[in-house]
Structures are given as C-alpha cells and as structure tokens.
Motif scaffolding. Sequence first.
Motif, PDB file in Angstrom:
ATOM      1  N   VAL A  67     -15.414  10.280  32.626  1.00 20.89           N
ATOM      2  CA  VAL A  67     -14.446   9.155  32.091  1.00 20.89           C
ATOM      3  C   VAL A  67     -14.950   7.616  32.080  1.00 20.89           C
ATOM      4  N   PRO A  68     -14.880   6.936  30.859  1.00 22.50           N
ATOM      5  CA  PRO A  68     -15.476   5.640  31.010  1.00 22.50           C
ATOM      6  C   PRO A  68     -14.577   4.780  31.795  1.00 22.50           C
ATOM      7  N   LEU A  69     -15.055   3.745  32.536  1.00 19.32           N
ATOM      8  CA  LEU A  69     -14.367   2.919  33.440  1.00 19.32           C
ATOM      9  C   LEU A  69     -14.254   1.190  32.732  1.00 19.32           C
ATOM     10  N   ASN A 125     -13.679  -0.994  28.781  1.00 19.38           N
ATOM     11  CA  ASN A 125     -12.874  -1.117  27.785  1.00 19.38           C
ATOM     12  C   ASN A 125     -12.767   0.060  27.041  1.00 19.38           C
ATOM     13  N   GLY A 126     -13.562   0.952  27.005  1.00 20.44           N
ATOM     14  CA  GLY A 126     -13.599   2.380  26.447  1.00 20.44           C
ATOM     15  C   GLY A 126     -12.523   3.276  26.830  1.00 20.44           C
ATOM     16  N   ASN A 127     -12.002   2.972  28.068  1.00 21.91           N
ATOM     17  CA  ASN A 127     -10.900   3.864  28.694  1.00 21.91           C
ATOM     18  C   ASN A 127      -9.474   3.481  28.024  1.00 21.91           C
ATOM     19  N   LEU A 128      -9.034   4.487  27.382  1.00 22.44           N
ATOM     20  CA  LEU A 128      -7.997   4.329  26.459  1.00 22.44           C
ATOM     21  C   LEU A 128      -6.482   3.805  27.439  1.00 22.44           C
ATOM     22  N   ALA A 129      -6.696   4.317  28.615  1.00 19.31           N
ATOM     23  CA  ALA A 129      -5.642   3.571  29.322  1.00 19.31           C
ATOM     24  C   ALA A 129      -5.677   2.002  29.717  1.00 19.31           C
ATOM     25  N   THR A 185      -5.535  10.002  38.079  1.00 20.81           N
ATOM     26  CA  THR A 185      -5.884  11.214  38.788  1.00 20.81           C
ATOM     27  C   THR A 185      -6.082  12.319  37.547  1.00 20.81           C
ATOM     28  N   LYS A 186      -7.286  12.705  37.395  1.00 18.66           N
ATOM     29  CA  LYS A 186      -7.360  13.793  36.338  1.00 18.66           C
ATOM     30  C   LYS A 186      -7.111  15.166  36.538  1.00 18.66           C
ATOM     31  N   GLY A 187      -6.092  15.694  35.788  1.00 18.99           N
ATOM     32  CA  GLY A 187      -5.896  17.293  35.890  1.00 18.99           C
ATOM     33  C   GLY A 187      -6.203  17.944  34.502  1.00 18.99           C
ATOM     34  N   PRO A 205      -8.449  18.575  31.401  1.00 22.67           N
ATOM     35  CA  PRO A 205      -9.799  18.657  30.933  1.00 22.67           C
ATOM     36  C   PRO A 205     -10.224  17.495  30.003  1.00 22.67           C
ATOM     37  N   VAL A 206     -11.370  17.171  30.507  1.00 21.15           N
ATOM     38  CA  VAL A 206     -11.920  15.834  29.920  1.00 21.15           C
ATOM     39  C   VAL A 206     -12.804  16.337  28.729  1.00 21.15           C
ATOM     40  N   ALA A 207     -12.312  15.630  27.245  1.00 20.17           N
ATOM     41  CA  ALA A 207     -13.185  15.952  26.021  1.00 20.17           C
ATOM     42  C   ALA A 207     -12.939  17.686  25.792  1.00 20.17           C
ATOM     43  N   GLY A 208     -11.559  18.068  26.015  1.00 14.57           N
ATOM     44  CA  GLY A 208     -11.315  19.688  26.193  1.00 14.57           C
ATOM     45  C   GLY A 208     -10.264  20.011  24.888  1.00 14.57           C
ATOM     46  N   GLY A 209     -10.083  18.859  24.028  1.00 11.37           N
ATOM     47  CA  GLY A 209      -9.132  19.212  22.845  1.00 11.37           C
ATOM     48  C   GLY A 209      -7.743  19.471  23.318  1.00 11.37           C
ATOM     49  N   MET A 210      -7.654  18.691  24.613  1.00  9.99           N
ATOM     50  CA  MET A 210      -6.151  18.797  24.996  1.00  9.99           C
ATOM     51  C   MET A 210      -5.683  17.319  25.070  1.00  9.99           C
ATOM     52  N   ALA A 211      -6.302  16.432  24.759  1.00 12.41           N
ATOM     53  CA  ALA A 211      -5.751  15.178  24.437  1.00 12.41           C
ATOM     54  C   ALA A 211      -5.585  14.318  25.820  1.00 12.41           C
ATOM     55  N   GLY A 212      -6.494  14.559  26.721  1.00  8.79           N
ATOM     56  CA  GLY A 212      -6.620  13.937  28.023  1.00  8.79           C
ATOM     57  C   GLY A 212      -6.343  12.429  28.142  1.00  8.79           C
ATOM     58  N   GLY A 213      -7.459  11.937  27.286  1.00 14.29           N
ATOM     59  CA  GLY A 213      -7.293  10.278  26.946  1.00 14.29           C
ATOM     60  C   GLY A 213      -6.196   9.823  26.461  1.00 14.29           C
ATOM     61  N   SER A 214      -5.594  10.569  25.285  1.00 12.38           N
ATOM     62  CA  SER A 214      -4.722   9.841  24.464  1.00 12.38           C
ATOM     63  C   SER A 214      -3.349   9.986  25.478  1.00 12.38           C
ATOM     64  N   SER A 215      -3.381  11.035  26.479  1.00 15.95           N
ATOM     65  CA  SER A 215      -2.059  11.126  27.262  1.00 15.95           C
ATOM     66  C   SER A 215      -2.281   9.894  28.509  1.00 15.95           C
ATOM     67  N   ASP A 216      -3.374   9.655  28.798  1.00 16.80           N
ATOM     68  CA  ASP A 216      -3.562   8.618  29.762  1.00 16.80           C
ATOM     69  C   ASP A 216      -3.101   7.235  29.090  1.00 16.80           C
ATOM     70  N   ALA A 217      -3.410   6.967  27.666  1.00 16.15           N
ATOM     71  CA  ALA A 217      -2.847   5.972  27.117  1.00 16.15           C
ATOM     72  C   ALA A 217      -1.380   5.692  27.006  1.00 16.15           C
ATOM     73  N   SER A 266      -4.340   9.148  17.369  1.00 18.88           N
ATOM     74  CA  SER A 266      -3.437   9.815  16.691  1.00 18.88           C
ATOM     75  C   SER A 266      -2.768  10.847  17.420  1.00 18.88           C
ATOM     76  N   ASP A 267      -3.130  11.166  18.816  1.00 23.05           N
ATOM     77  CA  ASP A 267      -2.286  11.959  19.422  1.00 23.05           C
ATOM     78  C   ASP A 267      -1.560  11.263  20.660  1.00 23.05           C
ATOM     79  N   VAL A 268      -1.336   9.991  20.694  1.00 29.11           N
ATOM     80  CA  VAL A 268      -0.871   9.175  21.635  1.00 29.11           C
ATOM     81  C   VAL A 268       0.534   9.320  21.632  1.00 29.11           C
ATOM     82  N   SER A 322     -17.256  16.579  20.909  1.00 27.73           N
ATOM     83  CA  SER A 322     -16.928  15.462  20.323  1.00 27.73           C
ATOM     84  C   SER A 322     -15.882  15.659  19.270  1.00 27.73           C
ATOM     85  N   THR A 323     -14.792  15.260  19.292  1.00 28.86           N
ATOM     86  CA  THR A 323     -13.821  15.619  18.093  1.00 28.86           C
ATOM     87  C   THR A 323     -14.518  14.931  16.731  1.00 28.86           C
ATOM     88  N   PRO A 324     -14.933  13.785  16.637  1.00 33.57           N
ATOM     89  CA  PRO A 324     -15.493  13.565  15.316  1.00 33.57           C
ATOM     90  C   PRO A 324     -16.834  14.462  14.903  1.00 33.57           C
TER      91      PRO A 324
HETATM   92  P1  ATP Z   1      -8.168  15.177  21.636  1.00 30.61           P
HETATM   93  O1  ATP Z   1      -7.649  16.367  22.013  1.00 30.61           O
HETATM   94  O2  ATP Z   1      -7.352  14.238  21.651  1.00 30.61           O
HETATM   95  O3  ATP Z   1      -9.175  15.083  20.569  1.00 30.61           O
HETATM   96  P2  ATP Z   1      -9.922  15.480  23.898  1.00 30.61           P
HETATM   97  O4  ATP Z   1      -8.981  16.082  25.059  1.00 30.61           O
HETATM   98  O5  ATP Z   1     -10.803  16.495  23.258  1.00 30.61           O
HETATM   99  O6  ATP Z   1      -9.234  14.581  22.951  1.00 30.61           O
HETATM  100  P3  ATP Z   1     -10.341  13.507  25.972  1.00 30.61           P
HETATM  101  O7  ATP Z   1     -10.207  14.143  27.300  1.00 30.61           O
HETATM  102  O8  ATP Z   1      -9.186  12.551  25.449  1.00 30.61           O
HETATM  103  O9  ATP Z   1     -10.705  14.486  24.822  1.00 30.61           O
HETATM  104  O10 ATP Z   1     -11.775  12.689  25.980  1.00 30.61           O
HETATM  105  C1  ATP Z   1     -12.567  12.396  24.545  1.00 30.61           C
HETATM  106  C2  ATP Z   1     -13.385  11.021  25.190  1.00 30.61           C
HETATM  107  O11 ATP Z   1     -12.309  10.058  25.472  1.00 30.61           O
HETATM  108  C3  ATP Z   1     -14.186  11.360  26.452  1.00 30.61           C
HETATM  109  O12 ATP Z   1     -15.562  11.964  26.170  1.00 30.61           O
HETATM  110  C4  ATP Z   1     -14.052  10.036  27.117  1.00 30.61           C
HETATM  111  O13 ATP Z   1     -15.287   9.400  26.794  1.00 30.61           O
HETATM  112  C5  ATP Z   1     -13.199   9.172  26.311  1.00 30.61           C
HETATM  113  N1  ATP Z   1     -11.981   8.676  27.300  1.00 30.61           N
HETATM  114  C6  ATP Z   1     -11.589   7.287  27.224  1.00 30.61           C
HETATM  115  N2  ATP Z   1     -10.439   7.140  28.069  1.00 30.61           N
HETATM  116  C7  ATP Z   1     -10.372   8.515  28.568  1.00 30.61           C
HETATM  117  C8  ATP Z   1      -9.406   8.804  29.616  1.00 30.61           C
HETATM  118  N3  ATP Z   1      -8.571   7.798  30.177  1.00 30.61           N
HETATM  119  N4  ATP Z   1      -9.661  10.083  30.037  1.00 30.61           N
HETATM  120  C9  ATP Z   1     -10.580  10.909  29.388  1.00 30.61           C
HETATM  121  N5  ATP Z   1     -11.343  10.430  28.418  1.00 30.61           N
HETATM  122  C10 ATP Z   1     -11.312   9.459  28.045  1.00 30.61           C
END
Ligand code: ATP
Length: 302
Positions: A64-66, A68-72, A94-96, A98-110, A139-141, A180-182
């Motif tokens: 997870v980026p630390l 300004n790329g961090n969505l939070a 505190t991440k529970g 999955p990162v980049a797993g298609g479950m909106a982790g970053g959006s949820s943190d935002a 989109s998912d926030v 990567s979503t894109p």
């Molecule tokens: P979505 O389901 O919305 O397409 P995702 O669940 O596939 O998203 P995320 O966990 O949101 O993916 O992570 C996508 C990318 O966003 C990560 O590779 C990471 O670099 C970046 N990112 C930015 N902020 C966060 C954050 N707070 N938590 C996780 N990833 C973050």
Amino acid sequence: MSAVVVRTPAKVNLALMVGPLRTDGFHELASVYQAVGLYDEVAATPAPPGEFSVRVSGREAGKVPLDNGNLAIRAARLLADHAGVDAGVSIDITKGIPVAGGMAGGSSDAAAALVACDTLWGTNADRSTLLALAARLGSDVPFCLLGGTAIGAGHGEIVTPALARGSYEWVFALDGEGMSTPAVYARLDRIRDNLAVLPPRIPEPMMSALASGSAAELGATLVNDLQPAALRIRPRLAQVLEAGRDYGAIGSVVSGSGPTCAFLARDHAHAVDLSARLAGTGLCASVRRATGPVPGARVVES
Ligand code: ATP
C-alpha cells in the motif's frame, strides 16, 4: 481529541455489467454491490495544519502506498479543502481487506478517512456532501460509505440502496498477486474489439432473488462482464472457480476486476467446509469467510 476509529468493509459485485467506453475514458456500468464482513480499520489522530501522513499495518501492508497516492490521504485532503479546515491528520490503517483484490480496499479506506476526519475536525458534513466528495475520489467510494446492498450506475459512483432481504455466507479465494483494474478493463476492450456494446442492464432475476432473500436464487444469477478478461490475464482463476463449484458452491464469480474469486455457500456450515476444501486445493494464496450485507464505513471509537 484522541483517535477516531472507523471500521470499513470490503465489497463484492453481485453483478458487474460493463457498457460502452465513454468519451471521458470511463465505462458505463450497471452494478449490484454488497458490503461483506472483511474489514479495514482506519484511525485518524490530530496533526498540525497541513500535515497529512499515513501508516499501514496488517495483511499485505507493504503493497500500500504511503504517499499522496494513498486514497485515505487524498480523501482527508479533499475534505479539508472542501470544508476550509486548517488542520492536518495522521492516519493509521490496519488492512484486513485484500490489496488489489477486486474488493475495493483502497476505496473503502477513502470512505473511512472521510468519515473519520469529518468526526475528528467536527466538520459535520451531511450524507449527500460526503457522497459527492466520495464520488470525486473513485467509482467505488460512495458505495463504501453506504454499505448494505446497492445498485451502482454511471461509472459505479451513483448509488441507490437495493431492495434486498437475507444474509449471505461468502467464501473468498485470494490470489497471492494483485491485478490492475485498468489492465482488466483494457483487456475487455480488446476482447470486444469495437463490437457494438449495449447499455448495461442489471439482470431482472438478480433483483427478484435479492427481494426474495434466497441464496440459491442469488447464486444462480451472479455475473461479471469483467470475468472473461480477468481469466485471460490469470488463467488459473478458472481452476479456482471450478473447484468451488465442485465443492458445492451455489454461486461463483470473480469479484470486481479480480483476482479474488467469490463463492456463495448454502449456509454457515457449508461455508466452513467450502473454505477448508478450497484451501486444500493449493490453488489460492488464502481463503476467507464473511457474511454480507454489512453496513458501510462507521465510527467505532472516538
Ligand atoms: P477495486 O475493487 O476498487 O478495483 P481493488 O480492491 O482491486 O480495487 P485496492 O486494494 O483498492 O484494489 O488497491 C488498488 C491499488 O490502489 C493498490 O495497488 C494500491 O497501490 C493503491 N492504493 C491506494 N490507497 C490504498 C489503500 N489505502 N489501500 C490499498 N491500496 C491502496
């Protein structure tokens, strides 16, 4: 003031219908989201004006980026600008989810950062203001603020609660490597190869299934237009989906842009059995269970 702690859920797309590519670069989407009980915790503590920082711990924290790329952080800055607050914040995630797993982790943190900073700074933004700010972040926030089960329109950011009954037992097969979503959307565009694409529509049987609360009916209607693209990029996911079906899942689908595979179980006991069997295949990095729907980002401590 001490820390404001927000608990915020992951999402699964029950339906993700992808329409034509728009001139603004987004695809027109029709989506049914459900918030599920895999959570991140986002704690916000006061910091001097203009100081915005983030620390991340827990599962896959290193990915997870630390900056300004961090969505939070982006969410906190956006709220401060919007509300004209001369403040800073220190965010602990505190991440529970999955990162980049298609479950909106970053959006949820935002979404969580918006809620946490709104409480911390006493900005008292109303729901519609928070939803509008959320839509500017991704989109998912907005859905992550709302939670429950909801319909998403536009590029996913226009959310309306769905008429939905019942509680569902999910099993998620996680892949060790994010996607990567894109890249997944780009692959779908290549598969479609300029074929005429109809406006996206949510299948009517899914809405009836949700209204009835029948897990078996819902399982039969799970659908994701991104799935063929995700399977081309990561062919092993087809084996994971097949294994889940072999072990009696009543529905299976790639979650969002993948690579997480989501399975609907008959009941709690079946979910426990299904997760153990999926873990035993050696096809996935780990397996998690969760129920849905659950509420969106909520303050749990302040
Ligand atoms: P979505 O389901 O919305 O397409 P995702 O669940 O596939 O998203 P995320 O966990 O949101 O993916 O992570 C996508 C990318 O966003 C990560 O590779 C990471 O670099 C970046 N990112 C930015 N902020 C966060 C954050 N707070 N938590 C996780 N990833 C973050």
